[in-house]
Design an enzyme around this catalytic site. Structure first.
Site, PDB file in Angstrom:
ATOM      1  N   SER A  16       0.838  -1.210   0.000  1.00 26.94           N
ATOM      2  CA  SER A  16       0.000   0.000   0.000  1.00 26.94           C
ATOM      3  C   SER A  16       0.871   1.257   0.000  1.00 26.94           C
ATOM      4  O   SER A  16       0.602   2.214  -0.736  1.00 26.94           O
ATOM      5  CB  SER A  16      -0.897   0.019   1.235  1.00 26.94           C
ATOM      6  OG  SER A  16      -1.772  -1.079   1.223  1.00 26.94           O
ATOM      7  N   GLN A  42      -9.094   2.111  -0.336  1.00 21.08           N
ATOM      8  CA  GLN A  42      -8.898   2.426  -1.757  1.00 21.08           C
ATOM      9  C   GLN A  42      -9.877   3.507  -2.194  1.00 21.08           C
ATOM     10  O   GLN A  42      -9.511   4.432  -2.925  1.00 21.08           O
ATOM     11  CB  GLN A  42      -9.067   1.166  -2.606  1.00 21.08           C
ATOM     12  CG  GLN A  42      -7.962   0.155  -2.331  1.00 21.08           C
ATOM     13  CD  GLN A  42      -8.135  -1.144  -3.086  1.00 21.08           C
ATOM     14  OE1 GLN A  42      -9.131  -1.343  -3.775  1.00 21.08           O
ATOM     15  NE2 GLN A  42      -7.165  -2.028  -2.957  1.00 21.08           N
ATOM     16  N   ASP A  75      -7.077  -8.020   5.142  1.00 21.77           N
ATOM     17  CA  ASP A  75      -6.383  -8.994   4.285  1.00 21.77           C
ATOM     18  C   ASP A  75      -5.867 -10.194   5.081  1.00 21.77           C
ATOM     19  O   ASP A  75      -5.411 -11.172   4.496  1.00 21.77           O
ATOM     20  CB  ASP A  75      -5.226  -8.312   3.536  1.00 21.77           C
ATOM     21  CG  ASP A  75      -5.744  -7.293   2.528  1.00 21.77           C
ATOM     22  OD1 ASP A  75      -6.895  -7.429   2.070  1.00 21.77           O
ATOM     23  OD2 ASP A  75      -5.005  -6.345   2.203  1.00 21.77           O
ATOM     24  N   LYS A  91     -12.625  -9.462  -3.000  1.00 23.65           N
ATOM     25  CA  LYS A  91     -11.169  -9.275  -3.102  1.00 23.65           C
ATOM     26  C   LYS A  91     -10.673  -9.985  -4.370  1.00 23.65           C
ATOM     27  O   LYS A  91     -11.451 -10.297  -5.249  1.00 23.65           O
ATOM     28  CB  LYS A  91     -10.481  -9.789  -1.846  1.00 23.65           C
ATOM     29  CG  LYS A  91     -10.844  -9.006  -0.595  1.00 23.65           C
ATOM     30  CD  LYS A  91     -10.321  -7.588  -0.665  1.00 23.65           C
ATOM     31  CE  LYS A  91     -10.714  -6.772   0.547  1.00 23.65           C
ATOM     32  NZ  LYS A  91     -10.373  -5.347   0.380  1.00 23.65           N
TER      33      LYS A  91
HETATM   34  C1  S3P Z   1      -5.701  -1.538   0.161  1.00 22.34           C
HETATM   35  C2  S3P Z   1      -6.894  -1.484   0.831  1.00 22.34           C
HETATM   36  C3  S3P Z   1      -7.688  -2.672   1.172  1.00 22.34           C
HETATM   37  C4  S3P Z   1      -6.908  -3.960   1.019  1.00 22.34           C
HETATM   38  C5  S3P Z   1      -6.072  -3.998  -0.220  1.00 22.34           C
HETATM   39  C6  S3P Z   1      -5.110  -2.809  -0.263  1.00 22.34           C
HETATM   40  C7  S3P Z   1      -4.996  -0.277  -0.111  1.00 22.34           C
HETATM   41  O1  S3P Z   1      -8.807  -2.728   0.339  1.00 22.34           O
HETATM   42  O2  S3P Z   1      -7.764  -5.071   1.047  1.00 22.34           O
HETATM   43  O3  S3P Z   1      -5.336  -5.185  -0.278  1.00 22.34           O
HETATM   44  O4  S3P Z   1      -3.790  -0.297  -0.425  1.00 22.34           O
HETATM   45  O5  S3P Z   1      -5.635   0.788  -0.014  1.00 22.34           O
HETATM   46  P1  S3P Z   1     -10.104  -1.812   0.581  1.00 22.34           P
HETATM   47  O6  S3P Z   1      -9.904  -0.498  -0.033  1.00 22.34           O
HETATM   48  O7  S3P Z   1     -11.209  -2.559  -0.036  1.00 22.34           O
HETATM   49  O8  S3P Z   1     -10.203  -1.672   2.045  1.00 22.34           O
END
Ligand code: S3P
Length: 431
Positions: free
Chosen positions: A22, A169, A317, A344
């Site tokens: 991230s 996200q 995750d 996912k």
């Molecule tokens: C992420 C947010 C998470 C996570 C993904 C990475 C990110 O998803 O599951 O692997 O880097 O912002 P969500 O936005 O659905 O929470």
């Protein structure tokens, strides 16, 4: 490619895991629109982050490698991106697609963004709908709910948006759009999600405020973001398979160094600790905007717990791994409020239950999570990752905790976020 895993007699060693995915995405994207040059050390070289770099290059950014793992990004400034001459390919990466859609929605040109078969099935309405409220012109399959997305960028206006589901996200896509919008953008999260974007934006000079609860306000930039060099910490999501393996194994003692322990990401530590795990944080320090620590973990007798509410976005995750931990815990483990897992890289509720059941586990698939009864004994079998990197790692660890031989099919999917995973498993596993 398939990989065979046999029972681990013991788990030992010190390891450094793959860098935070991230943070790597965000460091590349934000530095590409900043003023100046940034050196991002230990940039994650998994396929997802490489997809972000290739999209940024298509948008005119200069990203080059220095040595094995440092990425140098030359900022174009807020107005420097240019119309890509071809489709932006986010491949398997939801973060790439969602964050870049927020960014290009505000640029004065046309972008088309696409992904692989898995990403083309994942919900995009969650970003398209609020971005349209900001004035964005986005079309896509199924009325804009599915990729490929066609984005005719243009001027945006700030909105007050109450997010229906917790998603970092979505929040980050709106923050990127908000940087360019006219007026203030206010985002309300139902529960706090990872805040890497906010930490980085603040350090780079963006006008960001935090309100009561999980409310974030961003005002359009009055000056350029300043380039920010950083070293990316290890990803707690990549440390998680080892945390569960060592906690559930009867003869284990490992240390994982330089792991990011941002409190919006440490739900896995809290859940395992509540389950009775022996986990200690050592040498806690700050790397730029992010807290980092070494994590020591040893064998323990786990007990079942219920995981739900605010813990869910903080461990989203890692929840499938916690279902695996539940198989080795005394009593019942319930994971609830996690319907997001179904959208996912695979439907992780279904694929986790299917994989663990093939190994003989007794667990229930629920609409919003899992119910597991423990302790149980697992036995080796042939199982598939369904092309989902986190599932491949979960099944590998489950295999090391099972009697006999486990064959993981589509084992190469670990390269999405943790290319060295199989080498590290060989490193800690004593046959
Ligand atoms: C992420 C947010 C998470 C996570 C993904 C990475 C990110 O998803 O599951 O692997 O880097 O912002 P969500 O936005 O659905 O929470």
């Amino acid at each position: 490619m398939q990989r065979t895993v046999t029972t681990a007699k013991a788990i030992r060693g010190t390891l450094g895991v793959s860098a935070n995915k991230s943070i790597s995405h965000r460091a590349a994207i934000l530095n590409a629109i900043a003023d100046g040059e940034a050196i991002i050390e230990d940039f994650q070289r998994g396929a997802d982050c490489l997809a972000t770099i290739s999209c940024l290059r298509r948008l005119g950014a200069t990203c080059r490698w220095r040595g094995d793992s440092a990425l140098v990004v030359k900022g174009l400034g807020s107005q420097g991106l240019r119309e890509p001459s071809s489709v932006l390919d986010a491949r398997n990466s939801g973060t790439t697609m969602r964050l870049l859609t927020g960014l290009v929605a505000a640029q004065p040109f046309l972008s088309v963004i696409n992904g692989d078969a898995s990403l083309r099935m994942r919900p995009m309405g969650r970003i398209v709908e609020p971005l349209r409220k900001m004035g964005a012109d986005i079309t896509g399959r199924d009325g804009g709910r599915l990729a490929p997305l066609v984005i005719r960028g243009g001027p945006l206006r700030g909105i007050h948006y109450r997010m229906p589901a917790a998603s970092a996200q979505v929040k980050s896509a709106l923050l990127l759009a908000g940087l360019y919008a006219e007026g203030e953008t206010v985002i309300e999260e139902p529960a706090p999600t990872r805040d890497h974007t906010e930490r980085m934006l603040r350090k780079m000079g963006a006008d960001l405020q935090f309100g009561e609860g999980a409310v974030i306000r961003i005002r359009p930039r009055t000056r350029e973001l300043e380039a920010m060099s950083l070293r990316v910490p290890g990803d707690i999501s990549s440390a998680a398979p080892w945390l569960v393996l060592a906690s559930a194994h009867p003869d284990a003692a490992i240390q994982i160094v330089d792991v990011g322990v941002n409190p919006t990401r440490t739900g896995i530590l809290d859940c395992l600790t509540l389950m009775g795990a022996d986990i200690r944080l050592e040498n806690e320090r700050l790397w730029g905007a992010e807290p980092v620590a070494n994590i020591a973990v040893r064998s323990s007798q786990l007990r079942g717990i219920t995981i739900g509410g605010d813990l869910v976005p903080r461990s989203i995750d890692e929840l499938p791994l916690l279902a695996l931990a539940g198989c080795f815990a005394q009593g019942e483990t319930v994971i609830k409020d996690a319907a997001e897992l179904a959208v996912k890289e695979s439907n992780r509720i279904r694929t986790t239950v299917e994989g663990l059941r093939a190994l003989g586990a007794n667990l229930e698939e629920r609409e919003d999570g899992f119910r597991v009864w423990g302790p149980q004994k697992l036995r080796g079998a042939v199982v598939s990752s369904h092309g989902d990197h986190r599932l491949a790692m979960l099944l590998a660890v489950a295999g090391a905790l099972s009697q006999g031989e486990t064959v993981v099919v589509q084992a190469e999917s670990v390269s999405i976020s943790y290319p060295r995973f199989w080498l590290d498993l060989d490193g800690v596993r004593r046959p």
